[in-house]
Enzyme design. Structure first.
Site, PDB file in Angstrom:
ATOM      1  N   HIS A   1      75.185  48.450  67.305  1.00 49.83           N
ATOM      2  CA  HIS A   1      75.875  48.457  68.592  1.00 49.83           C
ATOM      3  C   HIS A   1      77.300  47.976  68.414  1.00 49.83           C
ATOM      4  O   HIS A   1      77.602  47.178  67.522  1.00 49.83           O
ATOM      5  CB  HIS A   1      75.145  47.595  69.631  1.00 49.83           C
ATOM      6  CG  HIS A   1      74.828  46.205  69.173  1.00 49.83           C
ATOM      7  ND1 HIS A   1      73.762  45.930  68.344  1.00 49.83           N
ATOM      8  CD2 HIS A   1      75.439  45.024  69.411  1.00 49.83           C
ATOM      9  CE1 HIS A   1      73.730  44.635  68.095  1.00 49.83           C
ATOM     10  NE2 HIS A   1      74.735  44.048  68.721  1.00 49.83           N
TER      11      HIS A   1
ATOM     12  N   CYS B   1      61.938  48.549  69.031  1.00 51.76           N
ATOM     13  CA  CYS B   1      63.322  48.060  69.129  1.00 51.76           C
ATOM     14  C   CYS B   1      63.773  47.939  70.594  1.00 51.76           C
ATOM     15  O   CYS B   1      63.580  48.862  71.396  1.00 51.76           O
ATOM     16  CB  CYS B   1      64.191  49.041  68.355  1.00 51.76           C
ATOM     17  SG  CYS B   1      65.933  48.902  68.689  1.00 51.76           S
TER      18      CYS B   1
HETATM   19  P1  5GP Z   1      74.689  40.952  68.723  1.00 51.50           P
HETATM   20  O1  5GP Z   1      74.562  39.451  68.847  1.00 51.50           O
HETATM   21  O2  5GP Z   1      73.482  41.549  68.014  1.00 51.50           O
HETATM   22  O3  5GP Z   1      75.983  41.410  68.142  1.00 51.50           O
HETATM   23  O4  5GP Z   1      74.696  41.493  70.192  1.00 51.50           O
HETATM   24  C1  5GP Z   1      73.553  41.710  70.953  1.00 51.50           C
HETATM   25  C2  5GP Z   1      73.993  41.736  72.384  1.00 51.50           C
HETATM   26  O5  5GP Z   1      72.945  42.290  73.151  1.00 51.50           O
HETATM   27  C3  5GP Z   1      74.295  40.346  72.964  1.00 51.50           C
HETATM   28  O6  5GP Z   1      75.637  40.296  73.410  1.00 51.50           O
HETATM   29  C4  5GP Z   1      73.287  40.212  74.100  1.00 51.50           C
HETATM   30  O7  5GP Z   1      73.808  39.548  75.241  1.00 51.50           O
HETATM   31  C5  5GP Z   1      72.912  41.649  74.396  1.00 51.50           C
HETATM   32  N1  5GP Z   1      71.559  41.824  74.906  1.00 51.50           N
HETATM   33  C6  5GP Z   1      70.417  41.282  74.390  1.00 51.50           C
HETATM   34  N2  5GP Z   1      69.340  41.670  75.097  1.00 51.50           N
HETATM   35  C7  5GP Z   1      69.819  42.472  76.090  1.00 51.50           C
HETATM   36  C8  5GP Z   1      69.189  43.190  77.151  1.00 51.50           C
HETATM   37  O8  5GP Z   1      67.970  43.173  77.345  1.00 51.50           O
HETATM   38  N3  5GP Z   1      69.988  43.915  77.981  1.00 51.50           N
HETATM   39  C9  5GP Z   1      71.359  43.965  77.801  1.00 51.50           C
HETATM   40  N4  5GP Z   1      72.048  44.696  78.669  1.00 51.50           N
HETATM   41  N5  5GP Z   1      71.973  43.310  76.812  1.00 51.50           N
HETATM   42  C10 5GP Z   1      71.225  42.572  75.966  1.00 51.50           C
HETATM   43 ZN    ZN Z   2      66.481  51.004  68.083  1.00 52.49          ZN
END
Ligand code: 5GP
Ligand code: ZN
Length: 113
Positions: A99, A3
């Site tokens: 998250h 993950c």
């Molecule tokens: P979701 O779309 O799952 O609600 O949010 C995932 C978030 O993780 C996105 O806003 C994306 O920009 C962030 N994200 C994805 N990969 C990385 C990473 O490697 N580092 C950081 N700091 N944020 C990430």
């Molecule tokens: Zn995890």
């Protein structure tokens, strides 16, 4: 494959940490959608809201305590902010480690969907 956010917690993938304690880690989103865009995550791997249960739900209230603390520290508490957790495909979840997005520093769009 391991993950992504578990690897960030372990320090195998770099991140800009803003807060850490025994059960929670918080760091800057790599693609910020607002002047303040922090991700707050449990250190325990929980894939999504669908996997929250009686045994692991205490960390969720703690995450909201951390959100309130960070909002004050980052100067967005008074003007207001949003805490969002996307779940599954229709919810727009792209990383399957639970998250909470802490978004603020500007007037956010009112539309929720
Ligand atoms: P979701 O779309 O799952 O609600 O949010 C995932 C978030 O993780 C996105 O806003 C994306 O920009 C962030 N994200 C994805 N990969 C990385 C990473 O490697 N580092 C950081 N700091 N944020 C990430
Ligand atoms: Zn995890």
């Amino acid at each position: 494959m391991e993950c992504l956010f578990c690897q960030i917690i372990d320090g195998k993938i770099p991140s800009t940490k803003v807060y850490e304690d025994e059960t929670v880690y918080a760091f800057k989103d790599i693609h910020p959608m607002a002047p303040v865009h922090i991700l707050i995550i449990p250190k325990q791997h929980i894939a999504s809201i669908n996997d929250v249960n009686e045994e692991n739900s205490a960390v969720i209230s703690h995450i909201y305590e951390v959100a309130a603390k960070l909002a004050k520290e980052l100067g967005i508490a008074e003007d207001g902010y949003r805490v969002v957790s996307n779940c599954g495909e229709n919810g727009g979840q792209t990383v399957f480690h639970l998250h909470f997005h802490l978004l603020g520093g500007k007037k956010l769009k009112v539309e929720m969907c």
